[in-house]
Design a protein around this motif. Structure first.
Motif, PDB file in Angstrom:
ATOM      1  N   UNK A 296       6.332  11.960 -11.735  1.00 30.90           N
ATOM      2  CA  UNK A 296       5.093  12.899 -11.254  1.00 30.90           C
ATOM      3  C   UNK A 296       4.029  12.661 -11.884  1.00 30.90           C
ATOM      4  N   UNK A 297       3.829  11.841 -12.685  1.00 30.40           N
ATOM      5  CA  UNK A 297       2.570  11.431 -13.341  1.00 30.40           C
ATOM      6  C   UNK A 297       1.718  10.116 -12.590  1.00 30.40           C
ATOM      7  N   UNK A 298       2.480   9.545 -11.823  1.00 31.58           N
ATOM      8  CA  UNK A 298       1.882   8.160 -11.322  1.00 31.58           C
ATOM      9  C   UNK A 298       0.922   8.456 -10.299  1.00 31.58           C
ATOM     10  N   UNK A 299       1.189   9.387  -9.317  1.00 29.02           N
ATOM     11  CA  UNK A 299       0.226   9.749  -8.078  1.00 29.02           C
ATOM     12  C   UNK A 299      -0.111   8.231  -7.528  1.00 29.02           C
ATOM     13  N   UNK A 300       1.037   7.784  -7.202  1.00 23.81           N
ATOM     14  CA  UNK A 300       0.547   6.379  -6.397  1.00 23.81           C
ATOM     15  C   UNK A 300       0.248   6.501  -5.249  1.00 23.81           C
ATOM     16  N   UNK A 301      -0.281   5.526  -4.573  1.00 25.16           N
ATOM     17  CA  UNK A 301      -0.965   5.299  -3.361  1.00 25.16           C
ATOM     18  C   UNK A 301      -0.377   3.997  -2.608  1.00 25.16           C
ATOM     19  N   UNK A 302       0.226   4.094  -1.433  1.00 29.22           N
ATOM     20  CA  UNK A 302       0.227   2.926  -0.793  1.00 29.22           C
ATOM     21  C   UNK A 302      -0.513   2.875   0.553  1.00 29.22           C
ATOM     22  N   UNK A 303      -0.740   1.798   0.966  1.00 30.18           N
ATOM     23  CA  UNK A 303      -1.388   1.648   2.404  1.00 30.18           C
ATOM     24  C   UNK A 303      -0.478   2.234   3.526  1.00 30.18           C
ATOM     25  N   UNK A 304      -1.016   2.821   4.378  1.00 29.42           N
ATOM     26  CA  UNK A 304      -0.261   3.219   5.544  1.00 29.42           C
ATOM     27  C   UNK A 304      -0.901   2.883   6.967  1.00 29.42           C
ATOM     28  N   UNK A 305      -0.741   1.421   7.038  1.00 33.55           N
ATOM     29  CA  UNK A 305      -1.369   0.799   8.450  1.00 33.55           C
ATOM     30  C   UNK A 305      -0.515   0.865   9.531  1.00 33.55           C
ATOM     31  N   UNK A 306       0.801   0.768   9.259  1.00 38.48           N
ATOM     32  CA  UNK A 306       1.836   0.660  10.051  1.00 38.48           C
ATOM     33  C   UNK A 306       3.233   1.283   9.587  1.00 38.48           C
ATOM     34  N   UNK A 307       3.954   1.737  10.679  1.00 37.41           N
ATOM     35  CA  UNK A 307       5.217   2.411  10.281  1.00 37.41           C
ATOM     36  C   UNK A 307       6.253   2.136  11.019  1.00 37.41           C
ATOM     37  N   UNK A 308       7.354   2.040  10.405  1.00 35.02           N
ATOM     38  CA  UNK A 308       8.743   1.474  10.899  1.00 35.02           C
ATOM     39  C   UNK A 308       9.635   2.539  11.257  1.00 35.02           C
ATOM     40  N   UNK A 309       9.884   2.611  12.708  1.00 33.47           N
ATOM     41  CA  UNK A 309      10.787   3.760  13.090  1.00 33.47           C
ATOM     42  C   UNK A 309      12.049   3.349  13.704  1.00 33.47           C
TER      43      UNK A 309
END
Length: 799
Positions: A296-309
């Motif tokens: 809960x303390x990380x507040x991480x962020x990853x790029x979202x350029x593409x998604x896998x469906x």
């Protein structure tokens, strides 16, 4: 204000700027309409609690909000119609959001869905891409849509060198914790300390969350090391311990944090502590610390350029129809966006099953760019996911696949587990997993066993109550025994929470009904298992349908299983699945045999056709009676030749000398038949050395003329009786000969090719040019002459 579109380098930037400029001048579309277009034309959601539509217009909650499936879309089928289709056997629409990724993950994702170029991939323009060379061009086409935003730095590893202890009598770990508290503040961390040899100092190694409670985030590099070092040094004149601090690495998310902390524990053999002084003894505790405390303390962020469906269907679904449905779904929901998709058919998947390929159900993978060329981004919310399932079901029905959108609240189904909560352990058939934590294991078990799970919000409870009313209405419509049984099982499932709260008479009646349904499903399972006894061979389509019936029966029984029947049911399910596995092996063995037979069929069919043609040609040239006589006697020749070959090979036990004598006698008869004018026998003798010798011997015997005839006439009264006995003995040997399976199943001989193919006679008449009794003395003589000639030629060949 003058506006220059040429000032922008990219096309999407120019289009976006032009759109904003038009809106600023009042000529653009309404923002609300544009947002609706970006969301794929979705109708604004209705609020169940307030019973009102967008804009504040109040409507009846039951008729508006719940009639169309909780108000998520006007084109969504009614709940009653969906339930009726599901009860009749329709499959649920499955659309999974598998993962997001940055632009640097595009190549790896394409490689995964294309099986490294072995599976055809189709793009949004309908173009099919094959091989790695064609797939490598996608990155260049999508590059302008990739922001390539860097991942956040969530967790860092560090080393602290302490020159000397403040208090040698105190615990080294307490001193280390105080030093780290001074430098890292209120950040969460874990550490291990060990004294150095040769001096009074010690070394601290550890892992820390880079973000503190106030939102300050250290970068985990040299600059951050200097910041922490400054805090450890303190103000001038302050008495502190001489230390040296430096970060040794950083990473994103809980995976990196768990890996670094477990590595620390393994090197220090469980001697790690957290910022509160607690001991972290093993890898399991390390995972719990990161997942439960730090997460809960990380507040991480990853790029979202593409998604896998991922789009899935049941095993046995028509592959081409599902491909067309997936293509239509992507074209409608992601119009204006770039995407790729591929279909994984278990019968054609090049990836082996043990490596994760050849899944038992057909499914499609899609990689979608999150941003369009116009700069719009795909919205991923619960309402959007629901709309995706509605669209997928529509496209599937349009291509002949019975499919409906479902909501887990309609059956009180358990929530899904994520890929980070489990890891695969067995990929044969349906993939088996094990959880990474106790909480994940509970969630996994609940989902795989289809346990009841009720949502707690008031809005969802109203939705579930309305679904129960629709199931009750369906159960009273008399839509058939199957529909009624399915609806009743759903009603009992939704009432299970009420039964647990009210253990009185109502609960007792429901429990009895539950047991009755469980028994009914077990009886159905028994009928399915024993229906095809003894085990008959199945085609793949028949087996897939059979496997589906077994799994459906197990699924329905497990949904209503009483608590005290769980152990017995597990044994029944295990035995049933083992039975299915045996049938699968039989089916695969049959397919392997069928492939060999199929490869031989054209050749055999061609041989049969050729035999009929040769028969007709022979009859046209030589006459029917001549061909039939030659065919019958050549059958005897081929029989003895094959018997001798089998005896030489040891496949049959027979007297080889007797077989050879019988063959010599038959060949002598052939020679007589050819010498008497059978033109077909003479034609065969041109390619058969033994027959040619027999015919020549018979002709020489006939050329002796009256002398041979006179000898035959004078001795006929003496020779008739013994020779008849010999002929009878030969016929007894022929009748008692051992026939192999190949002999009994082989076709009749081909008279034009005696050693390879045979011609099947059209008539059973036995016709000979001369009576056998008339030539008995000549046959004995010819047999001796033929045998002597063959012995001489055999000796010449051996020399």
């Amino acid at each position: 204000m003058e506006f220059f579109l040429g000032a922008f380098e990219n096309e999407w930037e120019r289009r976006r700027a032009a759109l904003l400029h038009e809106r600023s001048l009042g000529r653009g579309k309404n923002l609300e309409e544009e947002e609706r277009r970006r969301r794929g034309g979705a109708v604004p959601t209705a609020s169940l609690s307030a019973g009102r539509m967008h804009g504040g217009a109040k409507r009846d909650r039951r008729s508006a909000g719940l009639r169309a499936g909780d108000g998520f879309g006007a084109r969504e089928p009614s709940m009653r119609s969906r339930f009726a289709s599901l009860a009749s056997g329709s499959q649920p629409a499955v659309v999974k959001m598998a993962s997001f990724g940055g632009g640097n993950r595009l190549g790896a994702m394409i490689g995964y869905i294309s099986r490294n170029g072995d599976v055809v991939v189709e793009n949004e323009r309908g173009e099919q891409l094959r091989g790695r060379d064609e797939l490598s061009t996608v990155r260049g086409e999508w590059d302008h849509l990739m922001k390539n935003r860097a991942e956040s730095r969530d967790v860092g590893s560090f080393v602290v060198e302490v020159k000397e202890q403040v208090d040698p009598a105190s615990d080294i770990h307490e001193q280390a914790r105080a030093i780290l508290k001074r430098g890292l503040g209120d950040r969460m961390f874990a550490f291990a300390a060990s004294p150095r040899t040769g001096d009074k100092g010690f070394t601290i190694e550890g892992v820390t969350v880079l973000r503190d409670s106030m939102g300050e985030r250290l970068t985990g590099d040299g600059k951050a090391s200097a910041i922490v070092q400054g805090r450890l040094d303190g103000d001038e004149g302050e008495q502190i311990v001489a230390t040296t601090f430096r970060f040794t690495g950083y990473g994103n998310g809980t995976d990196y944090g768990s890996a670094r902390l477990r590595d620390l524990i393994s090197r220090y053999q469980g001697g790690a502590h957290d910022e509160q002084g607690g001991v972290i003894a093993d890898a399991k505790q390390a995972g719990d610390v990161v997942q439960l405390t730090w997460r809960g303390s990380l507040h991480g962020r990853k790029p979202r350029d593409i998604m896998h469906v991922i789009l899935s269907a049941r095993a046995g679904t028509d592959v081409q129809a599902f491909r067309a449905a997936a293509r239509g779904f992507l074209a409608q929901e992601f119009a204006g966006y770039r995407y790729l998709f591929s279909l994984h058919d278990p019968s054609r998947d090049p990836k082996p099953e043990e490596a994760g390929g050849k899944r038992p159900h057909v499914h499609a993978h899609a990689i979608v760019a999150m941003r369009s060329d116009a700069g719009d981004r795909i919205e991923t919310t619960i309402s959007v996911f629901r709309r995706w399932r509605v669209t997928m079901a529509e496209k599937a029905r349009a291509h002949g696949i019975s499919m409906e959108m479902t909501d887990r609240r309609e059956r009180a189904s358990a929530a899904a587990y994520s890929k980070n909560q489990v890891r695969p352990t067995n990929r044969h058939g349906r993939t088996e997993h094990e959880a990474t934590s106790e909480a994940a294991q509970r969630r996994y078990d609940a989902k795989r066993s289809d346990r009841h799970s009720f949502t707690q919000t008031e809005r969802s409870r109203r939705y579930t109550d309305f679904a129960k009313q629709q199931w009750e209405a369906l159960a009273t419509e008399h839509g058939g025994e199957r529909v009624e049984s399915f609806a009743q099982s759903q009603i009992i499932r939704l009432e299970s929470e009420v039964m647990s709260d009210h253990p009185g008479p109502l609960g007792g009646r429901k429990t009895q009904s539950l047991r009755s349904l469980f028994t009914t499903h077990l009886v159905s399972l028994e009928k399915i298992i024993s229906r095809d006894e003894p085990m008959r061979q199945m085609s793949r389509s028949e087996f897939e349908a059979y496997e589906k019936r077994v799994e459906t029966a197990l699924f329905q029984a497990e949904r209503v299983i009483p608590a005290n029947e769980r152990a017995n049911f597990d044994e029944i399910a295990s035995a049933a699945r083992e039975h299915v596995s045996v049938r699968r092996e039989l089916m695969e063995l049959q397919e392997q045999n069928g492939e060999r037979i199929a490869s031989d069929e054209p050749r055999l069919r061609e041989g049969d056709n050729d035999a009929n043609v040769r028969w007709d040609e022979s009859v046209a040239r030589h006459g029917l009676r001549t061909v039939e006589a030659a065919n019958e006697i050549m059958l005897d020749v081929e029989h003895y030749r094959e018997a001798i070959d089998l005896a030489d090979a040891g496949e049959v036990k027979a007297n080889k000398a007797s077989l050879q004598a019988s063959l010599d006698l038959v060949i002598a008869r052939v020679g007589e038949l050819g010498a008497s004018g059978n033109t077909l026998i003479r034609e065969i003798a041109e390619v058969d050395h033994d027959l040619r010798i027999a015919i020549e011997a018979a002709e020489r015997s006939r050329q002796r003329g009256g002398k041979l005839t006179s000898q035959t006439s004078s001795s006929s009264g003496i020779k008739t009786s013994p020779t008849a006995l010999e002929v009878s003995h030969d016929r007894d040997d022929e009748a008692n000969r051992v026939q192999t399976e190949e002999e009994r199943g082989r076709p009749v001989a081909d008279v034009t090719q005696p050693s390879q193919d045979r011609i099947s006679p059209r008539s059973g008449d036995r016709t000979r040019s001369d009576p056998a009794q008339q030539h008995i003395p000549s046959l004995e003589q010819l047999q001796r002459e033929t045998g002597e000639r063959q012995e001489r030629e055999r000796g010449d060949r051996e020399r």
